[in-house]
Design a protein around this motif. Structure first.
Motif, PDB file in Angstrom:
ATOM      1  N   VAL A   1       0.936  -1.163  -0.109  1.00  0.00           N
ATOM      2  CA  VAL A   1      -0.079   0.022   0.095  1.00  0.00           C
ATOM      3  C   VAL A   1       0.954   1.083  -0.054  1.00  0.00           C
ATOM      4  CG1 VAL A   1      -0.082   0.137   2.511  1.00  0.00           C
ATOM      5  CG2 VAL A   1      -2.016   0.965   1.181  1.00  0.00           C
ATOM      6  N   ALA A   2       0.439   2.300  -0.667  1.00  0.00           N
ATOM      7  CA  ALA A   2       1.271   3.598  -0.667  1.00  0.00           C
ATOM      8  C   ALA A   2       1.061   4.295   0.491  1.00  0.00           C
ATOM      9  CB  ALA A   2       0.398   4.287  -1.819  1.00  0.00           C
ATOM     10  N   THR A   3       2.334   4.782   0.894  1.00  0.00           N
ATOM     11  CA  THR A   3       2.367   5.765   2.012  1.00  0.00           C
ATOM     12  C   THR A   3       2.036   7.112   1.650  1.00  0.00           C
ATOM     13  OG1 THR A   3       4.801   6.464   1.492  1.00  0.00           O
ATOM     14  CG2 THR A   3       4.316   4.288   2.940  1.00  0.00           C
TER      15      THR A   3
ATOM     16  N   GLY B   1       7.788  12.565  -8.971  1.00  0.00           N
ATOM     17  CA  GLY B   1       9.367  12.661  -8.947  1.00  0.00           C
ATOM     18  C   GLY B   1       9.851  11.020  -9.419  1.00  0.00           C
ATOM     19  N   LEU B   2       8.740  10.288  -9.459  1.00  0.00           N
ATOM     20  CA  LEU B   2       9.036   8.713  -9.788  1.00  0.00           C
ATOM     21  C   LEU B   2       9.117   8.262 -11.128  1.00  0.00           C
ATOM     22  CD1 LEU B   2       6.547   7.262  -7.052  1.00  0.00           C
ATOM     23  CD2 LEU B   2       8.971   7.545  -6.880  1.00  0.00           C
ATOM     24  N   SER B   3       9.631   7.558 -11.501  1.00  0.00           N
ATOM     25  CA  SER B   3       9.865   6.893 -13.146  1.00  0.00           C
ATOM     26  C   SER B   3       8.537   6.385 -13.356  1.00  0.00           C
ATOM     27  CB  SER B   3      10.935   5.711 -13.329  1.00  0.00           C
ATOM     28  OG  SER B   3      10.301   4.592 -12.590  1.00  0.00           O
ATOM     29  N   PHE B   4       8.288   5.967 -14.673  1.00  0.00           N
ATOM     30  CA  PHE B   4       6.733   5.828 -15.176  1.00  0.00           C
ATOM     31  C   PHE B   4       6.281   4.485 -14.392  1.00  0.00           C
ATOM     32  CE2 PHE B   4       8.941   7.742 -18.911  1.00  0.00           C
ATOM     33  CZ  PHE B   4       7.896   8.695 -19.078  1.00  0.00           C
ATOM     34  N   GLU B   5       7.141   3.337 -14.343  1.00  0.00           N
ATOM     35  CA  GLU B   5       6.487   2.143 -13.785  1.00  0.00           C
ATOM     36  C   GLU B   5       6.556   2.433 -12.398  1.00  0.00           C
ATOM     37  OE1 GLU B   5       8.417   1.107 -17.652  1.00  0.00           O
ATOM     38  OE2 GLU B   5       9.311   2.158 -15.767  1.00  0.00           O
ATOM     39  N   GLN B   6       7.259   2.988 -11.613  1.00  0.00           N
ATOM     40  CA  GLN B   6       7.238   3.187 -10.324  1.00  0.00           C
ATOM     41  C   GLN B   6       6.196   4.110  -9.750  1.00  0.00           C
ATOM     42  OE1 GLN B   6      11.073   5.019  -9.254  1.00  0.00           O
ATOM     43  NE2 GLN B   6      11.841   2.945  -8.590  1.00  0.00           N
ATOM     44  N   HIS B   7       5.945   5.177 -10.557  1.00  0.00           N
ATOM     45  CA  HIS B   7       4.803   6.005 -10.423  1.00  0.00           C
ATOM     46  C   HIS B   7       3.393   5.148 -10.632  1.00  0.00           C
ATOM     47  CE1 HIS B   7       1.334   8.650 -11.969  1.00  0.00           C
ATOM     48  NE2 HIS B   7       1.933   9.491 -11.411  1.00  0.00           N
ATOM     49  N   ASP B   8       3.285   4.370 -11.493  1.00  0.00           N
ATOM     50  CA  ASP B   8       2.111   3.625 -11.565  1.00  0.00           C
ATOM     51  C   ASP B   8       1.831   2.518 -10.623  1.00  0.00           C
ATOM     52  OD1 ASP B   8       1.794   4.791 -14.061  1.00  0.00           O
ATOM     53  OD2 ASP B   8       2.359   3.303 -15.515  1.00  0.00           O
ATOM     54  N   ILE B   9       3.093   1.889  -9.900  1.00  0.00           N
ATOM     55  CA  ILE B   9       2.810   1.126  -8.901  1.00  0.00           C
ATOM     56  C   ILE B   9       2.393   1.845  -7.602  1.00  0.00           C
ATOM     57  CG2 ILE B   9       4.050  -0.429  -7.357  1.00  0.00           C
ATOM     58  CD1 ILE B   9       5.824  -1.263  -9.872  1.00  0.00           C
ATOM     59  N   VAL B  10       3.063   2.975  -7.375  1.00  0.00           N
ATOM     60  CA  VAL B  10       2.315   3.563  -6.169  1.00  0.00           C
ATOM     61  C   VAL B  10       1.176   4.025  -6.307  1.00  0.00           C
ATOM     62  CG1 VAL B  10       2.874   5.710  -4.741  1.00  0.00           C
ATOM     63  CG2 VAL B  10       4.793   4.203  -5.504  1.00  0.00           C
ATOM     64  N   ALA B  11       0.723   4.817  -7.548  1.00  0.00           N
ATOM     65  CA  ALA B  11      -0.761   5.078  -7.679  1.00  0.00           C
ATOM     66  C   ALA B  11      -1.645   4.013  -7.781  1.00  0.00           C
ATOM     67  CB  ALA B  11      -0.700   5.760  -9.166  1.00  0.00           C
ATOM     68  N   ALA B  12      -1.134   2.773  -8.049  1.00  0.00           N
ATOM     69  CA  ALA B  12      -2.160   1.692  -8.100  1.00  0.00           C
ATOM     70  C   ALA B  12      -2.523   1.354  -6.766  1.00  0.00           C
ATOM     71  CB  ALA B  12      -1.538   0.494  -8.995  1.00  0.00           C
TER      72      ALA B  12
ATOM     73  N   ARG C   1      -3.064   2.827  -4.009  1.00  0.00           N
ATOM     74  CA  ARG C   1      -3.801   3.797  -2.921  1.00  0.00           C
ATOM     75  C   ARG C   1      -4.732   2.820  -1.934  1.00  0.00           C
ATOM     76  NH1 ARG C   1      -3.593   7.303  -7.652  1.00  0.00           N
ATOM     77  NH2 ARG C   1      -3.062   9.389  -6.906  1.00  0.00           N
ATOM     78  N   LEU C   2      -5.123   1.809  -2.481  1.00  0.00           N
ATOM     79  CA  LEU C   2      -5.781   0.664  -1.679  1.00  0.00           C
ATOM     80  C   LEU C   2      -4.710  -0.375  -1.785  1.00  0.00           C
ATOM     81  CD1 LEU C   2      -9.338   0.982  -3.113  1.00  0.00           C
ATOM     82  CD2 LEU C   2      -8.396   1.758  -1.008  1.00  0.00           C
ATOM     83  N   PRO C   3      -4.789  -1.281  -0.628  1.00  0.00           N
ATOM     84  CA  PRO C   3      -3.831  -2.589  -0.792  1.00  0.00           C
ATOM     85  C   PRO C   3      -4.018  -3.291  -1.979  1.00  0.00           C
ATOM     86  CG  PRO C   3      -4.738  -2.024   1.563  1.00  0.00           C
ATOM     87  CD  PRO C   3      -5.508  -1.123   0.506  1.00  0.00           C
ATOM     88  N   GLN C   4      -2.787  -3.809  -2.515  1.00  0.00           N
ATOM     89  CA  GLN C   4      -2.725  -4.705  -3.642  1.00  0.00           C
ATOM     90  C   GLN C   4      -1.815  -5.741  -3.364  1.00  0.00           C
ATOM     91  OE1 GLN C   4      -4.609  -3.916  -6.694  1.00  0.00           O
ATOM     92  NE2 GLN C   4      -5.656  -2.481  -5.425  1.00  0.00           N
ATOM     93  N   SER C   5      -1.993  -6.808  -3.980  1.00  0.00           N
ATOM     94  CA  SER C   5      -1.070  -7.875  -3.617  1.00  0.00           C
ATOM     95  C   SER C   5      -0.049  -7.483  -5.096  1.00  0.00           C
ATOM     96  CB  SER C   5      -1.627  -9.316  -4.116  1.00  0.00           C
ATOM     97  OG  SER C   5      -1.926  -9.594  -5.283  1.00  0.00           O
ATOM     98  N   ILE C   6       1.324  -8.209  -4.767  1.00  0.00           N
ATOM     99  CA  ILE C   6       2.125  -8.147  -6.044  1.00  0.00           C
ATOM    100  C   ILE C   6       1.600  -8.803  -7.100  1.00  0.00           C
ATOM    101  CG2 ILE C   6       4.524  -8.898  -6.529  1.00  0.00           C
ATOM    102  CD1 ILE C   6       4.561  -6.846  -4.531  1.00  0.00           C
TER     103      ILE C   6
ATOM    104  N   ALA D   1      11.946   0.581   0.199  1.00  0.00           N
ATOM    105  CA  ALA D   1      13.089   1.169   0.757  1.00  0.00           C
ATOM    106  C   ALA D   1      13.249   2.646   0.826  1.00  0.00           C
ATOM    107  CB  ALA D   1      14.271   0.395   0.133  1.00  0.00           C
ATOM    108  N   ALA D   2      12.706   3.199  -0.251  1.00  0.00           N
ATOM    109  CA  ALA D   2      12.319   4.596  -0.324  1.00  0.00           C
ATOM    110  C   ALA D   2      11.312   5.221   0.644  1.00  0.00           C
ATOM    111  CB  ALA D   2      12.524   5.013  -1.714  1.00  0.00           C
ATOM    112  N   GLY D   3      10.568   4.643   1.033  1.00  0.00           N
ATOM    113  CA  GLY D   3       9.459   4.906   1.926  1.00  0.00           C
ATOM    114  C   GLY D   3       8.351   5.264   1.193  1.00  0.00           C
ATOM    115  N   HIS D   4       8.227   4.824  -0.155  1.00  0.00           N
ATOM    116  CA  HIS D   4       6.841   5.165  -0.948  1.00  0.00           C
ATOM    117  C   HIS D   4       5.824   4.078  -0.575  1.00  0.00           C
ATOM    118  CE1 HIS D   4       8.934   8.381  -2.885  1.00  0.00           C
ATOM    119  NE2 HIS D   4       9.775   7.614  -3.318  1.00  0.00           N
ATOM    120  N   LEU D   5       6.166   2.821  -0.337  1.00  0.00           N
ATOM    121  CA  LEU D   5       5.142   1.666  -0.148  1.00  0.00           C
ATOM    122  C   LEU D   5       5.515   1.337   1.285  1.00  0.00           C
ATOM    123  CD1 LEU D   5       5.289  -0.411  -3.434  1.00  0.00           C
ATOM    124  CD2 LEU D   5       3.456   1.471  -2.681  1.00  0.00           C
TER     125      LEU D   5
END
Length: 138
Positions: A45-47, A56-67, A69-74, A97-101
């Motif tokens: 889940v996103a922090t 400030g995130l790359s495309f894939e990282q941005h999409d993962i954090v945005a997805a 917002r509610l808990p999701q499995s890998i 590790a960066a504190g985003h999730l």
């Protein structure tokens, strides 16, 4: 040329080549943190910091954090974003590790529980395909 393509009559470029996951993870095939890869049913889940830093995130990282917002499995993230499962594992660990999730790894006894696997399968089937069709969950 009239259609804007440099090679008239040729199809536009298709999906990215198979090397793309390698590029997305900067050549890594495993997370940098020691230990085994996170299980596919691991919930992320996103922090608040992750959501605030989306730009400030790359495309894939941005999409993962945005997805997340509610808990999701890998597994759900990989299916929703159409990313390779191992890419999502690696990027999720980087984002943690960066504190985003926040990553919630299931208790080892729960990993072998068939109901957990059934819930993951049902959630994956509930994701619409590219035509918007939801797969049958039976």
């Amino acid at each position: 040329m009239a259609d804007g393509s440099p090679h008239p009559g040729r199809e536009p470029v298709g999906p990215a080549p198979a090397v793309r996951p390698f590029l997305v993870t900067a050549g890594r095939v495993a997370p940098t943190a020691p230990g085994r890869p996170v299980p596919v049913e691991t919930q992320v889940v996103a922090t608040a910091e992750g959501l605030a830093g989306l730009d400030g995130l790359s495309f894939e990282q941005h999409d993962i954090v945005a997805a997340c917002r509610l808990p999701q499995s890998i597994a759900e993230i990989a299916a929703r974003l159409r990313l390779h499962l191992n890419v999502v594992r690696i990027l999720a660990e980087d984002l943690r590790a960066a504190g985003h999730l926040t990553v919630h790894i299931p208790v080892s006894g729960d990993v072998h529980d068939a109901t957990v696997l059934r819930r993951v399968i049902d959630a994956l089937r509930a994701i619409p395909d590219s035509r918007g069709v939801v797969r049958d969950t039976d």
